[in-house]
Design an enzyme around this catalytic site. Structure first.
Site, PDB file in Angstrom:
ATOM      1  CB  SER A  42      -0.785   0.028   1.274  1.00 11.63           C
ATOM      2  OG  SER A  42      -1.316   1.253   1.657  1.00 11.63           O
ATOM      3  N   GLY A  43       0.580   2.037  -0.782  1.00  9.25           N
ATOM      4  CA  GLY A  43       1.178   3.569  -0.875  1.00  9.25           C
ATOM      5  C   GLY A  43       1.049   4.128   0.531  1.00  9.25           C
ATOM      6  CG  LEU A  44      -2.551   5.268   3.771  1.00 10.27           C
ATOM      7  CD1 LEU A  44      -2.259   6.661   4.090  1.00 10.27           C
ATOM      8  CD2 LEU A  44      -4.016   5.184   4.022  1.00 10.27           C
ATOM      9  CG  ASP A  54      -0.693   7.772  -0.265  1.00  8.37           C
ATOM     10  OD1 ASP A  54       0.167   7.770  -1.057  1.00  8.37           O
ATOM     11  OD2 ASP A  54      -1.714   7.276  -0.043  1.00  8.37           O
ATOM     12  CG  ASP A  81      -0.977   2.066  -4.148  1.00  7.87           C
ATOM     13  OD1 ASP A  81      -1.155   2.518  -5.302  1.00  7.87           O
ATOM     14  OD2 ASP A  81      -1.207   2.418  -3.051  1.00  7.87           O
ATOM     15  CG  ASP A  83       1.241   6.198  -5.689  1.00  7.67           C
ATOM     16  OD1 ASP A  83       0.398   5.596  -5.021  1.00  7.67           O
ATOM     17  OD2 ASP A  83       2.450   6.826  -5.015  1.00  7.67           O
ATOM     18  CD  GLU A 110      -3.813   6.738  -7.289  1.00  8.07           C
ATOM     19  OE1 GLU A 110      -3.467   5.578  -6.753  1.00  8.07           O
ATOM     20  OE2 GLU A 110      -4.028   7.673  -6.817  1.00  8.07           O
ATOM     21  CE  LYS A 116      -1.745   9.171  -3.973  1.00  9.16           C
ATOM     22  NZ  LYS A 116      -2.141   7.690  -4.342  1.00  9.16           N
ATOM     23  CG  ASN A 118      -4.947   8.479   0.750  1.00 13.73           C
ATOM     24  OD1 ASN A 118      -6.124   8.347   1.094  1.00 13.73           O
ATOM     25  ND2 ASN A 118      -4.232   7.226   0.522  1.00 13.73           N
ATOM     26  CB  SER A 119      -8.543   7.950  -2.997  1.00 11.61           C
ATOM     27  OG  SER A 119      -7.549   7.558  -4.196  1.00 11.61           O
ATOM     28  NE  ARG A 155      -6.685   3.936  -6.422  1.00  6.23           N
ATOM     29  CZ  ARG A 155      -6.100   4.256  -5.177  1.00  6.23           C
ATOM     30  NH1 ARG A 155      -5.300   3.169  -4.894  1.00  6.23           N
ATOM     31  NH2 ARG A 155      -6.468   5.137  -4.467  1.00  6.23           N
ATOM     32  CG  HIS A 186     -10.684   3.931  -4.162  1.00  6.15           C
ATOM     33  ND1 HIS A 186     -11.376   3.227  -3.272  1.00  6.15           N
ATOM     34  CD2 HIS A 186      -9.610   4.459  -3.537  1.00  6.15           C
ATOM     35  CE1 HIS A 186     -10.662   3.150  -2.104  1.00  6.15           C
ATOM     36  NE2 HIS A 186      -9.700   4.260  -2.346  1.00  6.15           N
TER      37      HIS A 186
HETATM   38  C1  SPV Z   1      -3.407   2.516  -0.654  1.00  9.19           C
HETATM   39  O1  SPV Z   1      -3.774   1.536   0.220  1.00  9.19           O
HETATM   40  O2  SPV Z   1      -2.216   3.407  -0.598  1.00  9.19           O
HETATM   41  C2  SPV Z   1      -4.487   3.053  -1.496  1.00  9.19           C
HETATM   42  C3  SPV Z   1      -6.009   2.634  -1.267  1.00  9.19           C
HETATM   43  O3  SPV Z   1      -4.168   3.528  -2.613  1.00  9.19           O
HETATM   44  S1  SPV Z   1      -6.598   4.269  -0.786  1.00  9.19           S
HETATM   45  O4  SPV Z   1      -5.841   4.772   0.455  1.00  9.19           O
HETATM   46  O5  SPV Z   1      -8.027   3.856   0.025  1.00  9.19           O
HETATM   47  O6  SPV Z   1      -6.604   5.058  -1.620  1.00  9.19           O
HETATM   48 MG    MG Z   2      -2.287   4.381  -2.651  1.00  7.42          MG
END
Ligand code: SPV
Ligand code: MG
Length: 540
Positions: A42-44, A54, A81, A83, A110, A116, A118-119, A155, A186
Site C-alpha cells: 500500500s502506498g498509504l 501519501d 500500489d 500510484d 490510478e 497524486k 491519497n483518495s 484504478r 474506488h
Molecule cells: C493505498 O492503500 O495506498 C491505496 C488505497 O491506494 S487508498 O488509501 O484507499 O487510496
Molecule cells: Mg495508494
C-alpha cells in the site's frame, strides 16, 4: 511457480481473492501467516511508515524497495500500489520492468495526475488525468511486461474525484479495452451505493477490485454476489500498529515495563518471524573464523558407588557437585567458551535431569547403566567437527591447557600429566607410557614436541608409566572416526576411552600427547573434593 502465476491461479480458482495492506517485510509476513491470499504493498502504508504524506513524496525507488522487502519475506503474491506510475508512460515502462524483475505479481496504477494525493483525504485535491493519457500508460505497461502472467490493474478514480458514475464506467471500459487485467473502482463514500451501482452496470466486463475502507458495511458475501474478484483490506495493519504502539508507549511512560510483557509480542515471537533458528543453523554451518570445534563431556555414570561421595551424589551426578560456588560442569563449560568452543554436548545418564550448565546441549543416555564412556560418546552423534574435544566430567582444569591443546594439529592428542610420578600413585588413575621421558623439571621451550603414547591404562608397570592421562583428548575428524570405528568393531558397550585408545595404538595409529604438570585436578573421592575446593578458595 512465479508469484504472478500464483495470482493468476487464485483469480481462476477463488470466487473472491482477499489481500491485505502491508508496508515492509514484517507486516507482509504477518499477512501471510494469517492466511490471506496476497499482500497489497500500500502506498498509504509505505508513506505513513515513513511519516510522510501519501502524495508521491517518496520516489519509485522507495516504493520498489518496500515492495521487494514484502515480496522477499513472503511466498504469497504481492500486488503493488504504483500510484500514477511515477510519471508518464515512459516512466511506466521502467516501473514495470523494475517491479516485475523484483518478483512482484501485479501492479496497480490510478488515473490521476502526478503527483497524486491519497483518495481518502477529506477535501483532498483529486485531479484526473485525461483518458487518453492513462490508456497510453496501460498500453505501455502491458507492452513492457515480460511474462504473460504479470497483471496490470487499472484504478478508476472518477467517483473519488466526483465526476460521476458515467465517467467512471467510460474510463473503466477504456482501460479494460486498452489491456488492463482488472479494474479497481474506488469510492470514499461510507454508503456502498455508488459501488453497487457501478458493479451492476459493469456486469463483470473484466474482473473488479475493491478497497472498501470507507464502506466496511459492504460484506464479502455481497461482493461475491456481484462477482467482485479481489478485495483489498488496504491499511488495517498500520492503523493497528499506530494504536497499539501508542498504548504501549503511554503505559511505559506511566509505569515502566514491569507489567507490559504479557501484553506485547515476546522477543521469541520476533525471533520466530525473523527465522532465527534457520539463521543459527546456517551460521554454525557457514560462518567460519577458525576450524569448527565440538566438545563432548560424557557425564552419564553413577559415581555414588564411591562410598566417600555417596552423600554428595544422592541427587546429582558427579559433574554437578558444587566446587566453590560452581559445578565442575559449569567450570568446564566456561573454560571451553573462553577458548571459543560453543558447541558443547554433555551426555547425561544418572540423575540427568539435574545436569544443567549455560548453553549446553544435553543428550540423555537412558541406558547409561549398560554402557560406559565410549557408549556415551557414541550418543553425541556422528557429525564430527574439524576438531573434537572429549573431556571427562570429573576434572577441573585451567583454560591454558585447552588453549595449548587446540593449537596442536595431530589426529589424536591426549593431555598427559608428568607430576604423577612424584605424587603417591593411586590405583584408580589412567597411567600412560610415552615414548620419551617427562619434560617436567627441565628448562624447555617448545613443550609441544611430539611424544607418542605407547600404552595407556590403569594396570601399567608403574616404573615405566611416568605420566597420567588427564581426561582431555583432542581428535581431528579422522581421529574421531577412527576412535568410534574401534568401538563399533569391538561391539563392547562397556568399553572405556583408554581401552579404545590402546586399541588404536595397537593397530598402528599414532597417538600423540601434550604434556603438562599442573593446572588441573580430578575429583574421584571426597579427599579430592576437599583438596580442590581448598585450592580454588585460595586461588584468587
Ligand atoms: C493505498 O492503500 O495506498 C491505496 C488505497 O491506494 S487508498 O488509501 O484507499 O487510496
Ligand atoms: Mg495508494
Amino acid at each position: 511457480m512465479t508469484k504472478a502465476k500464483k495470482l493468476r491461479e487464485l483469480f481462476e480458482s477463488k470466487d473472491l481473492v482477499r489481500i491485505v495492506g502491508a508496508h515492509n517485510g514484517l507486516t507482509a509476513k504477518l499477512v501471510e501467516l494469517n492466511g490471506f491470499d496476497g499482500v497489497w504493498a500500500s502506498g498509504l502504508e509505505v508513506s505513513a511508515s515513513n511519516a510522510v504524506p501519501d502524495a508521491n513524496i517518496l520516489t519509485m525507488s522507495d516504493y520498489l524497495a518496500a515492495a521487494a522487502s514484502m515480496n522477499d519475506a513472503t511466498s504469497i503474491p504481492v500486488v503493488v500500489d504504483c500510484d500514477t506510475g511515477y510519471g508518464n508512460s515512459m516512466n511506466v515502462i521502467r516501473m514495470v520492468k523494475k517491479f516485475e524483475d523484483a518478483g512482484i505479481a501485479a501492479v496497480c496504477m490510478e488515473d490521476k495526475k502526478f503527483p497524486k494525493t491519497n483518495s481518502l483525504l477529506e477535501g483532498g485535491k483529486q485531479e484526473l488525468a485525461p483518458i487518453a493519457e492513462f490508456v497510453g500508460k496501460i498500453m505501455a505497461a502491458k507492452n513492457a511486461q515480460e511474462s504473460d502472467d504479470f497483471m496490470v490493474i487499472a484504478r478508476v478514480e472518477a467517483l473519488i474525484a466526483g465526476w460521476g458514475q458515467e465517467e467512471a464506467l467510460k474510463r473503466a471500459r477504456a482501460y479494460a479495452d486498452a489491456g488492463a487485467d482488472a479494474i479497481f473502482i474506488h469510492s470514499k463514500k461510507s454508503d456502498p451505493k455508488e459501488i453497487e451501482d457501478f458493479l451492476k452496470a459493469w456486469d463483470n466486463y473484466k474482473p473488479v477490485v475493491l478497497v472498501p475502507t470507507n464502506y466496511p458495511s459492504f460484506t464479502e458475501a455481497q461482493m461475491k454476489q456481484y462477482g467482485v474478484k479481489l478485495v483489498i483490506y488496504a491499511n488495517h495493519g498500520i492503523r493497528t500498529i499506530v494504536k497499539h504502539v501508542n498504548e504501549t508507549l503511554a503505559e511505559i511512560k506511566e509505569k515502566g515495563i514491569t507489567e507490559i510483557d504479557s501484553k506485547i509480542a515476546s522477543v521469541k515471537d520476533l525471533f520466530a518471524l525473523q527465522e532465527m533458528d534457520k539463521f543459527k543453523e546456517d551460521q554454525d554451518k557457514f560462518v567460519r573464523t577458525k576450524e569448527s570445534v565440538k566438545a563432548i563431556i560424557p557425564a552419564a555414570g553413577d559415581r555414588s558407588v564411591e562410598p566417600s561421595l555417596k552423600e554428595l551424589l544422592q541427587d546429582r551426578p558427579l559433574t554437578m557437585i558444587d566446587v566453590n560456588g560452581k559445578s565442575i560442569l559449569q567450570r568446564s563449560v566456561e573454560n571451553l567458551k573462553q577458548c571459543g568452543v560453543d558447541d558443547i554436548k554433555v551426555i547425561g545418564g544418572y540423575k540427568a535431569e539435574h545436569v544443567v550448565a549455560d548453553d549446553i546441549n544435553l543428550v540423555v543416555n537412558e541406558a547409561y547403566a549398560d554402557g560406559h564412556i565410549m557408549d556415551s560418546i557414541s550418543k553425541a552423534g556422528e557429525e564430527y567437527a574439524e576438531k573434537n574435544l572429549i573431556i571427562y566430567s570429573d576434572i577441573i582444569f585451567e583454560t591454558e591447557i585447552l588453549d595449548k591443546l587446540l593449537k596442536t594439529d595431530k589426529d589424536i592428542t591426549l593431555v598427559i600429566d608428568s607430576s604423577v610420578r612424584k605424587s603417591e600413585v593411586r590405583s584408580d588413575i589412567d597411567l600412560v607410557i610415552a615414548e620419551k621421558p617427562p619434560l617436567d623439571g627441565e628448562r624447555v621451550i617448545n613443550v609441544n614436541k611430539e611424544n607418542k603414547i605407547l600404552n595407556i591404562g590403569k594396570d601399567l608397570d608403574r616404573e615405566k608409566a611416568k605420566h597420567e592421562f588427564v581426561g582431555i583428548v583432542l581428535l581431528s575428524k579422522i581421529g574421531m572416526q577412527k576412535l568410534m570405528q574401534v568401538y563399533k568393531d569391538a561391539g563392547d558397550q562397556k568399553m572405556g576411552l583408554c581401552t579404545a585408545i590402546q586399541k588404536l595404538i595397537d593397530s598402528g595409529e599414532a597417538v600423540n600427547s601434550l604434556e603438562i604438570s599442573r593446572g588441573w585436578s580430578e575429583i574421584h573421592d571426597f579427599e579430592d573434593y576437599k583438596k580442590v575446593s581448598e585450592m580454588l578458595a585460595t586461588e584468587n
